[in-house]
Each structure stands twice: as structure tokens, then as C-alpha cells.
Design an enzyme around this catalytic site. Structure first.
Site, PDB file in Angstrom:
ATOM      1  N   ASN A 162       0.842  -1.198   0.000  1.00 25.42           N
ATOM      2  CA  ASN A 162       0.000   0.000   0.000  1.00 25.42           C
ATOM      3  C   ASN A 162       0.879   1.251   0.000  1.00 25.42           C
ATOM      4  O   ASN A 162       2.099   1.169   0.016  1.00 25.42           O
ATOM      5  CB  ASN A 162      -0.976  -0.033   1.190  1.00 25.42           C
ATOM      6  CG  ASN A 162      -0.237  -0.079   2.510  1.00 25.42           C
ATOM      7  OD1 ASN A 162       0.473   0.845   2.860  1.00 25.42           O
ATOM      8  ND2 ASN A 162      -0.387  -1.184   3.244  1.00 25.42           N
ATOM      9  N   LYS A 169       7.821 -18.185  -9.692  1.00 25.08           N
ATOM     10  CA  LYS A 169       7.095 -17.103 -10.365  1.00 25.08           C
ATOM     11  C   LYS A 169       5.914 -17.676 -11.164  1.00 25.08           C
ATOM     12  O   LYS A 169       6.074 -18.666 -11.899  1.00 25.08           O
ATOM     13  CB  LYS A 169       8.062 -16.379 -11.311  1.00 25.08           C
ATOM     14  CG  LYS A 169       7.450 -15.178 -11.958  1.00 25.08           C
ATOM     15  CD  LYS A 169       8.447 -14.485 -12.871  1.00 25.08           C
ATOM     16  CE  LYS A 169       7.718 -13.442 -13.700  1.00 25.08           C
ATOM     17  NZ  LYS A 169       8.547 -12.896 -14.749  1.00 25.08           N
ATOM     18  N   PRO A 180      -3.175 -11.464  10.712  1.00 29.89           N
ATOM     19  CA  PRO A 180      -3.385 -11.193  12.140  1.00 29.89           C
ATOM     20  C   PRO A 180      -3.482  -9.684  12.351  1.00 29.89           C
ATOM     21  O   PRO A 180      -2.823  -8.917  11.651  1.00 29.89           O
ATOM     22  CB  PRO A 180      -2.125 -11.744  12.805  1.00 29.89           C
ATOM     23  CG  PRO A 180      -1.104 -11.830  11.726  1.00 29.89           C
ATOM     24  CD  PRO A 180      -1.862 -12.048  10.438  1.00 29.89           C
ATOM     25  N   ASP A 181      -4.294  -9.272  13.309  1.00 29.65           N
ATOM     26  CA  ASP A 181      -4.400  -7.846  13.634  1.00 29.65           C
ATOM     27  C   ASP A 181      -3.437  -7.559  14.790  1.00 29.65           C
ATOM     28  O   ASP A 181      -3.662  -7.980  15.928  1.00 29.65           O
ATOM     29  CB  ASP A 181      -5.843  -7.511  14.019  1.00 29.65           C
ATOM     30  CG  ASP A 181      -6.051  -6.005  14.130  1.00 29.65           C
ATOM     31  OD1 ASP A 181      -5.176  -5.322  14.709  1.00 29.65           O
ATOM     32  OD2 ASP A 181      -7.081  -5.517  13.625  1.00 29.65           O
ATOM     33  N   ILE A 182      -2.363  -6.870  14.477  1.00 28.52           N
ATOM     34  CA  ILE A 182      -1.295  -6.647  15.468  1.00 28.52           C
ATOM     35  C   ILE A 182      -1.791  -5.760  16.599  1.00 28.52           C
ATOM     36  O   ILE A 182      -1.588  -6.046  17.781  1.00 28.52           O
ATOM     37  CB  ILE A 182      -0.058  -6.034  14.774  1.00 28.52           C
ATOM     38  CG1 ILE A 182       0.447  -6.998  13.695  1.00 28.52           C
ATOM     39  CG2 ILE A 182       1.045  -5.733  15.785  1.00 28.52           C
ATOM     40  CD1 ILE A 182       1.444  -6.408  12.726  1.00 28.52           C
ATOM     41  N   PHE A 232      -4.018   3.679  15.168  1.00 33.33           N
ATOM     42  CA  PHE A 232      -4.359   4.710  14.185  1.00 33.33           C
ATOM     43  C   PHE A 232      -5.600   4.258  13.420  1.00 33.33           C
ATOM     44  O   PHE A 232      -5.841   3.052  13.283  1.00 33.33           O
ATOM     45  CB  PHE A 232      -3.210   4.891  13.180  1.00 33.33           C
ATOM     46  CG  PHE A 232      -2.247   5.962  13.604  1.00 33.33           C
ATOM     47  CD1 PHE A 232      -2.311   7.228  13.056  1.00 33.33           C
ATOM     48  CD2 PHE A 232      -1.281   5.696  14.567  1.00 33.33           C
ATOM     49  CE1 PHE A 232      -1.429   8.218  13.454  1.00 33.33           C
ATOM     50  CE2 PHE A 232      -0.401   6.675  14.964  1.00 33.33           C
ATOM     51  CZ  PHE A 232      -0.476   7.945  14.397  1.00 33.33           C
ATOM     52  N   LYS A 257     -10.983  -2.540  18.606  1.00 33.21           N
ATOM     53  CA  LYS A 257      -9.589  -2.996  18.675  1.00 33.21           C
ATOM     54  C   LYS A 257      -9.132  -3.193  20.119  1.00 33.21           C
ATOM     55  O   LYS A 257      -8.162  -3.892  20.370  1.00 33.21           O
ATOM     56  CB  LYS A 257      -8.676  -1.973  18.012  1.00 33.21           C
ATOM     57  CG  LYS A 257      -8.982  -1.739  16.545  1.00 33.21           C
ATOM     58  CD  LYS A 257      -8.141  -2.631  15.680  1.00 33.21           C
ATOM     59  CE  LYS A 257      -8.276  -2.238  14.214  1.00 33.21           C
ATOM     60  NZ  LYS A 257      -7.429  -3.044  13.351  1.00 33.21           N
TER      61      LYS A 257
HETATM   62  O1  C5P Z   1      -8.543  -1.994  10.899  1.00 32.90           O
HETATM   63  P1  C5P Z   1      -7.658  -0.907  10.441  1.00 32.90           P
HETATM   64  O2  C5P Z   1      -6.600  -1.367   9.469  1.00 32.90           O
HETATM   65  O3  C5P Z   1      -8.370   0.314   9.955  1.00 32.90           O
HETATM   66  O4  C5P Z   1      -6.903  -0.444  11.779  1.00 32.90           O
HETATM   67  C1  C5P Z   1      -5.873   0.469  11.763  1.00 32.90           C
HETATM   68  C2  C5P Z   1      -5.033   0.278  13.014  1.00 32.90           C
HETATM   69  O5  C5P Z   1      -4.809  -1.087  13.272  1.00 32.90           O
HETATM   70  C3  C5P Z   1      -3.654   0.880  12.855  1.00 32.90           C
HETATM   71  O6  C5P Z   1      -3.198   1.250  14.142  1.00 32.90           O
HETATM   72  C4  C5P Z   1      -2.840  -0.293  12.311  1.00 32.90           C
HETATM   73  O7  C5P Z   1      -1.447  -0.161  12.597  1.00 32.90           O
HETATM   74  C5  C5P Z   1      -3.457  -1.446  13.064  1.00 32.90           C
HETATM   75  N1  C5P Z   1      -3.463  -2.732  12.358  1.00 32.90           N
HETATM   76  C6  C5P Z   1      -2.642  -3.743  12.805  1.00 32.90           C
HETATM   77  N2  C5P Z   1      -2.704  -4.984  12.181  1.00 32.90           N
HETATM   78  C7  C5P Z   1      -3.536  -5.199  11.156  1.00 32.90           C
HETATM   79  C8  C5P Z   1      -4.375  -4.170  10.703  1.00 32.90           C
HETATM   80  C9  C5P Z   1      -4.309  -2.948  11.304  1.00 32.90           C
HETATM   81  O8  C5P Z   1      -1.876  -3.532  13.734  1.00 32.90           O
HETATM   82  N3  C5P Z   1      -3.564  -6.391  10.584  1.00 32.90           N
END
Ligand code: C5P
Length: 413
Positions: A212, A290, A307-309, A328, A346
């Protein structure tokens, strides 16, 4: 424990200069980078080569000061450090410091610096007790110069008394204490901070990936600001073109899963700021080879969730260490409303919402318009540079911890 800390070690003349060699090793062992300045007197006792080999950096001596000046001015030399340590500090260099002389590269660096200075005196007992040295020490201490030793003992000159240079473990302990002690301009000293920054790269095959637009500017600025306020900072960054900010330890990762792993390895910390634009999805079964074009047939990619960190760090069971988690939210509409919901979802403590609609110029730009959302309300920040926003956030983090009992989150704490 000294990860990422930059120490400028000034080695002046005296038999105790040999201890400076061991000091370089012990500081580097703890993760500090050490750059050395060797005075003409110091060079009578140790060689630039030994210091260069141990510090794995160029050694600055008067001998080469003309070329050094063109490569790196003495001003930069003295400011690209978090702490200046003069070890051994001879009676001569202490007198130069007290008088503000700048006749050589060491004295010039000490006069030009805006960073804290620690002296480790070493000299004959009579020189140490002389009224001139006493007055110089008093002047330097009044200016805030930190001092380790000297100690009493047998001297190389055959006399006995106070004047021996402090032992290396005691100097290291004083340096560790310096970095762990909050002071007015370093209120986060003794705290550990983790910051994620930049995009992630999710492989499709060995040559292609999904990524991105995140530049990492805001996350890097936050890491730098936290470190500037004294926090031991670990920056976990996806691929960006920015250099690693000074004074912190940077971990470079590619994918979201790598980023999560690096974050978990950095725990425990006091504060985590998740500023990375982590890819929500990765390609299921990324290929090892490839992907080839096949007579007009396009491959289809199946995506799976990453995974959502932020959520993982926010919801860790039991004694959560980060005690403060900041996320953020990049929004293009209904910014505060959407972000308020996101904070709850979150589980983070604070959330900075920013407008990333194309008209805002946030992505890759140098400014940001943020709203800080907390349990007790929303603070609207005016449009400001990403560096200023980082400083403001770091200051609020410092305010948050100032009122909390001090409990360092060092490894194994
Ligand atoms: O869900 P969204 O991507 O809008 O959330 C944004 C926040 O979550 C940011 O703080 C981003 O660093 C964190 N994030 C994360 N892991 C992910 C997706 C988002 O830590 N897989």
C-alpha cells in the site's frame, strides 16, 4: 539495555586509557554504538587502530582532524550522540572543559555539544586534590556534567589515594542509570516503547507482492520523538525508503506475520504505537516459483485475513505489557464516529484518527490532521507536520506515565 543508544567516547591522556578499550566492548555488548575521539595525549597510551577495531567505526583524532572536518564537522560529531563520555578524563581536558577552550577536536566537540556529558576522571592524587582541579570539577558539576569516580587505590605512579579511574563495570552501571533516569527533557527514560511503521508486503510469488501507499513518515517520526524523550524504542518497520531514525533499534520486516512476530519479540514494553498500514489480507498459498502467463488465462488469488497486530497487543491476556496501546485509524468519511467505534473494537487505549481522503494529501505528505480519541473524549488537533504530531503524541505519552508508578519494562522485568 543500551540498544540503539549512541555514545561518543572521548579518550584523553593517561595510563587508564587502556580501560577505555574494555569500556567500548562492554557498551557495544549491550547494544550501544560507540564512536571514539582520541586526543593526542590519549594516543600515547592506546592506538586509534585498537579503538577503531573495537568500535567498528572511524576514530577521530587530532592527527586527521582536517580530513575529519570535511567528512563530518565537529558539531555533527558531538550532536549525533545521546551521551558524551570522557574516559579517562585527564586534569588537562577537565581544565579545558571548565575554561571553554576549543583547541583540539575533543575540546571542540565538548564545547559544541547540546547533549549530556559524563566525565570519568583519572589522574594523580595530588592533581586531583589541587585547588585548580577542585574548582574545575565544581564548575563542571554546576553546569550539569555527570561524574563517575575517581576512586581510591594504588596509582600507576606509585602513590596511593583518590584519582584512580572508576572500574569499567561501574562506568557501565552509571551509563545504564543515566539512560534509565527520567529528567525534565527525557521524561520517558527507563520506559520501553514499540512502534510499528510503514506498509507491509504480502507476497504473491517470489517477484510480486501486495502493498500500500504508506510512507512510514508518521510512524518513524513517532519512534524518533519517543526516543528523543528518553524511551528505549524499538521501531518495527515494513519496507520504506526512509533511513532508520537515530537513537533507537530498528527491525525491518516484510509481511504482517513477520511484523507481529517482531512485535511479540520486543515485549514487554510500556507503550506500543501501531502506526503501520498493515495489509488486512495476504495471498493464500503464495507460490514459491514465479507464476507464468498461461495462454490468456489470468490466475485467481485467494486472500486470507492477516493477524491484527494492534488488537493482539491490546487484548493480551493477564498482565498486558504494553500498558498503553495507541492505534491509528485512517478514515475517509465520518472520521471521529468511525474511529471511536474502531477504538472499542480494537481494544486499544488511545486512537489517532486521520483523514486520508485523497484531498487531504496525508499519504506520503508531510502533514496530518489528527483527532486523539480516548475513553473520556476526543481532542481535535490542528493540521500540523507529521514531526510536530509525533512530538505532541510523545509528550502526551510522557504525561500519561508521569502520573503512574515507575515500573520499568526492561526485558525479563
Ligand atoms: O482496521 P484498520 O486497518 O483500519 O486499523 C488500523 C489500526 O490497526 C492501525 O493502528 C494499524 O497499525 C493497526 N493494524 C494492525 N494490524 C492489522 C491491521 C491494522 O496492527 N492487521
Amino acid at each position: 539495555m543500551l540498544q540503539g543508544r549512541r555514545i561518543l567516547l572521548i579518550v584523553s591522556g593517561g595510563i587508564a586509557a587502556y580501560k577505555a578499550l574494555d569500556l567500548v566492548r562492554r557498551l557495544r555488548e549491550r547494544g550501544a554504538s560507540v564512536r571514539c575521539v582520541l586526543t593526542e595525549g590519549g594516543a600515547q597510551f592506546v592506538t586509534p587502530l585498537s579503538l577503531a577495531a573495537l568500535s567498528e567505526d572511524k576514530v577521530y583524532t587530532e592527527l586527521f582532524s582536517l580530513t575529519d572536518e570535511s567528512e563530518m564537522g565537529h558539531i555533527r560529531l558531538s550532536r549525533e550522540a545521546d551521551l558524551l563520555v570522557v574516559a579517562p578524563a585527564s586534569a588537562d581536558i577537565l581544565a579545558k572543559m571548565a575554561a571553554g577552550l576549543a583547541g583540539d577536536i575533543a575540546a571542540t566537540a565538548l564545547l559544541a555539544t547540546d547533549k549530556p556529558v559524563m566525565i570519568v576522571p583519572a589522574m594523580n592524587v595530588r592533581m586531583w586534590e589541587h585547588a585548580a582541579t577542585r574548582a574545575n570539577i565544581a564548575t563542571l558539576e554546576k553546569r550539569g556534567v555527570l561524574r563517575v569516580g575517581p576512586v581510591s587505590g594504588d596509582m600507576a605512579c606509585g602513590e596511593y589515594g583518590e584519582g584512580r579511574m572508576a572500574e569499567v563495570p561501574d562506568i557501565v552501571a552509571a551509563i545504564l542509570k543515566f539512560f534509565a533516569t527520567p529528567m525534565p527533557d527525557r521524561p520517558l527514560a527507563g520506559r520501553r516503547a514499540l512502534v510499528t511503521s510503514g506498509p507491509t508486503r504480502e507476497p504473491i510469488d517470489p517477484v510480486r507482492f501486495i502493498a500500500n501507499h504508506s510512507s512510514g513518515k508518521q510512524g518513524h517520526a513517532i519512534a524518533e520523538a519517543l526516543s528523543r524523550l528518553g524511551a528505549e524504542t524499538i521501531l518495527v518497520s515494513g519496507p520504506v525508503t526512509l533511513p532508520d531514525p537515530p537513537g533507537l533499534s530498528a527491525v525491518h520486516v516484510e509481511s504482517a506475520r513477520d511484523m507481529l512476530r517482531a512485535c511479540e519479540q520486543a515485549l514487554p514494553v510500556d507503550v506500543a504505537v501501531c502506526a503501520a498500514a498493515v495489509a488486512d489480507w495476504r495471498v493464500k498459498d503464495a507460490k514459491d516459483q514465479k507464476i507464468k502467463k498461461k495462454n490468456g488465462k489470468s490466475p485467481s488469488l485467494t486472500l486470507v485475513e492477516n493477524p491484527d497486530i494492534l488488537k493482539t497487543l491490546s487484548t493480551a491476556a493477564g498482565n498486558r505489557r504494553p500498558s498503553l496501546v495507541v492505534g491509528f485509524a485512517a478514515e475517509t468519511e465520518n472520521i471521529v464516529k468511525n474511529a471511536t467505534e474502531k477504538r472499542r473494537r480494537k481494544g486499544c487505549d488511545w486512537l489517532l484518527a486521520n483523514d486520508v481522503s485523497p484531498a487531504s494529501g496525508t499519504f506520503g505528505g508531510d502533514s496530518n490532521r489528527l483527532h486523539l480519541i480516548r475513553e473520556d473524549g476526543v481532542e481535535d488537533w490542528p493540521k500540523m507536520s507529521k514531526a510536530d504530531a509525533a512530538t505532541r503524541l510523545a509528550q502526551q505519552v510522557a504525561d500519561h506515565f508521569r502520573d503512574l508508578p515507575f515500573r520499568p519494562a526492561g526485558k525479563g522485568a
